[in-house]
Design a protein around this motif. Sequence first.
Motif, PDB file in Angstrom:
ATOM      1  N   SER A 181     -89.538 -40.185   2.393  1.00  0.00           N
ATOM      2  CA  SER A 181     -88.328 -40.934   2.090  1.00  0.00           C
ATOM      3  C   SER A 181     -88.629 -42.430   2.087  1.00  0.00           C
ATOM      4  N   ILE A 182     -87.848 -43.153   1.320  1.00  0.00           N
ATOM      5  CA  ILE A 182     -88.016 -44.592   1.217  1.00  0.00           C
ATOM      6  C   ILE A 182     -86.715 -45.258   1.645  1.00  0.00           C
ATOM      7  N   THR A 183     -86.776 -46.053   2.720  1.00  0.00           N
ATOM      8  CA  THR A 183     -85.585 -46.759   3.190  1.00  0.00           C
ATOM      9  C   THR A 183     -85.298 -47.940   2.273  1.00  0.00           C
ATOM     10  N   LEU A 184     -84.036 -48.100   1.902  1.00  0.00           N
ATOM     11  CA  LEU A 184     -83.674 -49.221   1.044  1.00  0.00           C
ATOM     12  C   LEU A 184     -83.811 -50.539   1.797  1.00  0.00           C
ATOM     13  N   ASN A 185     -83.968 -51.607   1.050  1.00  0.00           N
ATOM     14  CA  ASN A 185     -84.039 -52.928   1.670  1.00  0.00           C
ATOM     15  C   ASN A 185     -82.859 -53.778   1.231  1.00  0.00           C
ATOM     16  N   LYS A 186     -82.820 -54.999   1.732  1.00  0.00           N
ATOM     17  CA  LYS A 186     -81.665 -55.870   1.500  1.00  0.00           C
ATOM     18  C   LYS A 186     -81.464 -56.206   0.030  1.00  0.00           C
ATOM     19  N   ASN A 187     -82.517 -56.183  -0.774  1.00  0.00           N
ATOM     20  CA  ASN A 187     -82.376 -56.488  -2.194  1.00  0.00           C
ATOM     21  C   ASN A 187     -81.966 -55.267  -3.006  1.00  0.00           C
ATOM     22  N   GLN A 188     -82.467 -54.121  -2.620  1.00  0.00           N
ATOM     23  CA  GLN A 188     -82.219 -52.913  -3.408  1.00  0.00           C
ATOM     24  C   GLN A 188     -80.750 -52.500  -3.399  1.00  0.00           C
ATOM     25  N   ILE A 189     -80.037 -52.745  -2.293  1.00  0.00           N
ATOM     26  CA  ILE A 189     -78.629 -52.362  -2.257  1.00  0.00           C
ATOM     27  C   ILE A 189     -77.784 -53.234  -3.187  1.00  0.00           C
ATOM     28  N   ARG A 190     -78.337 -54.348  -3.641  1.00  0.00           N
ATOM     29  CA  ARG A 190     -77.608 -55.241  -4.543  1.00  0.00           C
ATOM     30  C   ARG A 190     -77.765 -54.840  -6.004  1.00  0.00           C
ATOM     31  N   GLU A 191     -78.746 -53.995  -6.292  1.00  0.00           N
ATOM     32  CA  GLU A 191     -78.958 -53.539  -7.659  1.00  0.00           C
ATOM     33  C   GLU A 191     -77.701 -52.809  -8.131  1.00  0.00           C
ATOM     34  N   PRO A 192     -77.108 -53.213  -9.264  1.00  0.00           N
ATOM     35  CA  PRO A 192     -75.819 -52.645  -9.688  1.00  0.00           C
ATOM     36  C   PRO A 192     -75.799 -51.127  -9.780  1.00  0.00           C
TER      37      PRO A 192
END
Length: 582
Positions: A181-192
């Motif tokens: 699994s790959i944990t999301l980071n602070k930038n990835q959650i902003r991807e529309p």
Amino acid sequence: MERPKYIRKYSSSSNVNARRRSTSRKHRRRRSSSSHSVHAPLGVDLNNYDSAGTEDVFELELNEIKASLDNTLPLDYFKQDIISVLQNLRIPKWRKIQISESSLQQLELKRISGALTNSVYKVTYKNYYPLLLRLYGANVENIIDRESELITLLKLSQKNIGPKLLGCFTNGRFEEFLNNSITLNKNQIREPKVSRMIARRMKELHNGIPLAQTEKLQGSKAWLLIEKWVKLVDEIVEGSTLEEQKKVFLTDWESFKKLIFSYQEWLYHEYGGKINVDEKLKFCHNDTQYGNLLFYNKADQRPINDEDEDEDSALGSSSSEMNLVNKTAALSLNSSTTSLPLVQDLNYKDDKKLVVIDFEYAGPNLPAYDITNHFSEWMSNYHHPTMTHLINYKLYPTKEERLNLLNTYVNYVPGSHTPRMLPRVGSSTTVITELSLTNARTASVVTLMDSDLPEKVVRLYNECIYWRACNSIFWGLWGVITRGSIKTGVAPSEMKDIIEVGPNGETYRVISTNDDEVDMEDDDDEINEDVDDDSFDYLGYSEQKNMLVIGDLIQLGLLIKENVDEEILKKAIYLDTELLKL
């Protein structure tokens, strides 16, 4: 043949942690537990629990033993205790491991960052399916209701949501580790596209777990805990100076406490009373920060059973892992929409690869609270090299970014596989529907006119603004309770002596000492260097959350700016509170 240096043998799990080491870096308070239980973990009386349609959940077996693990021990001692607990919990396959020099070398522990109230490890051994080891944090028994959390995990397991719960011990538990699994980071959650996927998964969670009648009667989990924590803060601030209180709450505690409940009264009034709030309650996660969101492909997971496997079998092999890493590496803020193979808006078949974990604060809340919590987490960077507690208010999602998630949430029908493709009619402007959003390949919904927004989207947008201060209050109090003091310059372990109870009922008085006073009898032992030194600035974090509270309440008209002290106004953080018109 001489026995390897670190090996200890136990006749039962109750001897685990018989050898203790006191250190000023970390102390773990142990909570008492019931005796061995299969259907009632940690003393939970499931017979008196109103499952409200989820009665099958409690048919699942859950192993539990009285044992404690101490990650401040030298690494090989810690590993031995882990093996002993695994044996006594009889976790499939892992229970067969015997303590030896070879097994200790092959047992690997990897500390997972991002968990502030737990010590979390990935545990691997040969080609076995991996485990997640969660050790409960110190001083959090007043923050997290472990019994409620375990009931939640059982309910989720019954619905095949999240990792399986494999076994509990006194100060922690073992779970299925979501391999590769790959944990999301602070930038990835902003991807529309990722944000829209989060919206769909969140709505499925809100509608997929029925609430028990007892849960509905308790009301909002956020306010339930806030009311509990206020009483604890009363005790914490007792004897503190006005300056110490102002450092955290921006004003004296009594004034801030009155502000909390004045805001609560106003908030409920906006709904026509608490009863109307309770009618809107859904099962919510309440902590959807990026560290609790991950991409995971269940097809890559090893089976959980006792069957022997070939040492070189590759269910979850490095090639499979690299494939997922390569796919997810594209999920950055600047990535193009064509480079997101795991996120497709034309169909939702990959949505289930987005998994939310850590349900410590889960419970009944309004969906607006869960969503506004997620929006607020956009401002945090828990992996900053030096300032993990800082909140960057400039990173709060824009109006367009919030509408991107909210419009998706409102229009998504849980269980559907493709977007609804019917355009809105009778409008004087071109409306970006869910379908056209998918095809437009734009980063936001800036061309969506306010007047064309569905009424449900407008209402939810405004509710998220109403509930944002509640979320800031919640985490502001959380920081104080976790820290256990508002005095600066004093480590939590130095505040008072701690009485701990051992596995056989014996007691220990853990006396705080300076680092140079720690017993050095184990100088030659390998130390577990991954132990968390608890460097997170809880008070600084709380102060910033309270800055957000003051800013919101001023803008909502609950505080008259002219009546607020100038020093407070200088610290207040003002986020967008402009409401949309219905």
